[in-house]
Design an enzyme around this catalytic site. Sequence first.
Site: not given
Length: 474
Positions: A279, A309, A463
């Site tokens: 992750e 990201e 998450d």
Amino acid sequence: MASAHSIVTCMSVAIAAILYFRSKQANVLDLESVKIGLLEEEAKTSVVDRRVAVAFGGCLDVFVNAVELFDKIGCQPPAEGKHYSTVGNRKEMEEMFAYFFQHGAAAERYVRDRELFKGLVSSSHGTAGYRSVIGGNAPVMANRFAREGADVLLGATFERNTAEAGLWKGVTLAGGQEAYRNQDDVHLIMEYPAGKEWGVYRATRANRFILHSDVANAKLESLDVFQDELKQQKANLLVVGGLQMMDSFPYQGNERQKLLQRVEDLLVSTDTDTRVHFELASMSDESLFNDLLEHVIPFADSLGMNEQELGLIESMLKTNSLTTVSDSNPRLASALDQMRDIFSGLTDKRRQNGRQLTRLHVHTLAYQAIITVKGSEWKNSGPAAAKAALTAFRHTCASQTIDVEKSRLIMDASFMSSLRVGARRMAVSSTQPVTCWSEGEYEFCVAPVLVCRKVFQTAGGGDNISAAGLVLQI
């Protein structure tokens, strides 16, 4: 004659307006139908006898309203927002917050001035929105996996009270009491709603600016005991995260490279029956990202990331430099093209002793997109995308009940599969809102997100969303 011409003109304008309004209506999804469709898709599969191992890090997350905290301590909006790799003083903090705030982009940065950071944490007490909970990428993902029914081994360290109060039943802390430490690393999570103003700056979407001055997490203190217990667990899935805590940390010599070599050794020694997911998270240090491309990413079967990201990894693969900020609500066609490029770029960099990348999950405000390689072990992409989309609402609104009165849709009822020549326009059904299709060696699934309009929290969203998607695919 002029009067008749005016009437015809007015009628033409009215007809055009009606046709435009109808076309807009035809491209709008029905909220209630989308909700039911996502719930039905999510329910198509369940979690049975799944074992997951998650590492690294752990902290105490301190939540506070960003602008109220800045007002309390007398911070002033700067003349210009600027980007820095780390925070060295108050002026840099103000300028960097303004930079990300105006873009509505999430960011996480290391504070070099420990006294400044301690003062911020102290001042946060009593401000609007203040609360503290167990945090860190690995613990948050571990709790989500456990909530969904998996047995979880967690590699992290905490104060005893933080661990006992914050970890869900079903999460086993590697090392047991040996994982307790005297003081938690603290992450200060400064959140803001969409439309919030700070001087001349206005947030385009709800998001957060995270500051930390970690020590334990940057040293991967839980690595050894986690590796020992992982060998006994026989996990279906190993998840690695939290490595952004290494970003700009003042290591001595090649200490960081040695730590990442140990992470590589862990991944290489992991049984091939255990899939590996990495992750990503916000970072600014190009040398760290290059180290991750060397020691971590080639040994992962799956990658998860948000839109920021996504821009980071694509930029590194194409230009060997990091973007500082990306579009906070990218077009779906553009994101899918970026995902294709990442698959291609990482395939070219595949290590001889590494793993084949077979899954990408991008989670954004508007949609969830999952790409898997045909014939891989990743199944149930449709239910996984639906669960990820629903988890986005459940987490940000802090409610297990999906309330359409508190939600909105950003995604339209159709989208282009690519910005490139030969792309298809994909229709999205309100009653079957998860759109899946095949393309070459890949399988694609996209789900619209019921975006929470009354945001309780944004931090930890990625998450929770990523773990929710993974748990149905292992």
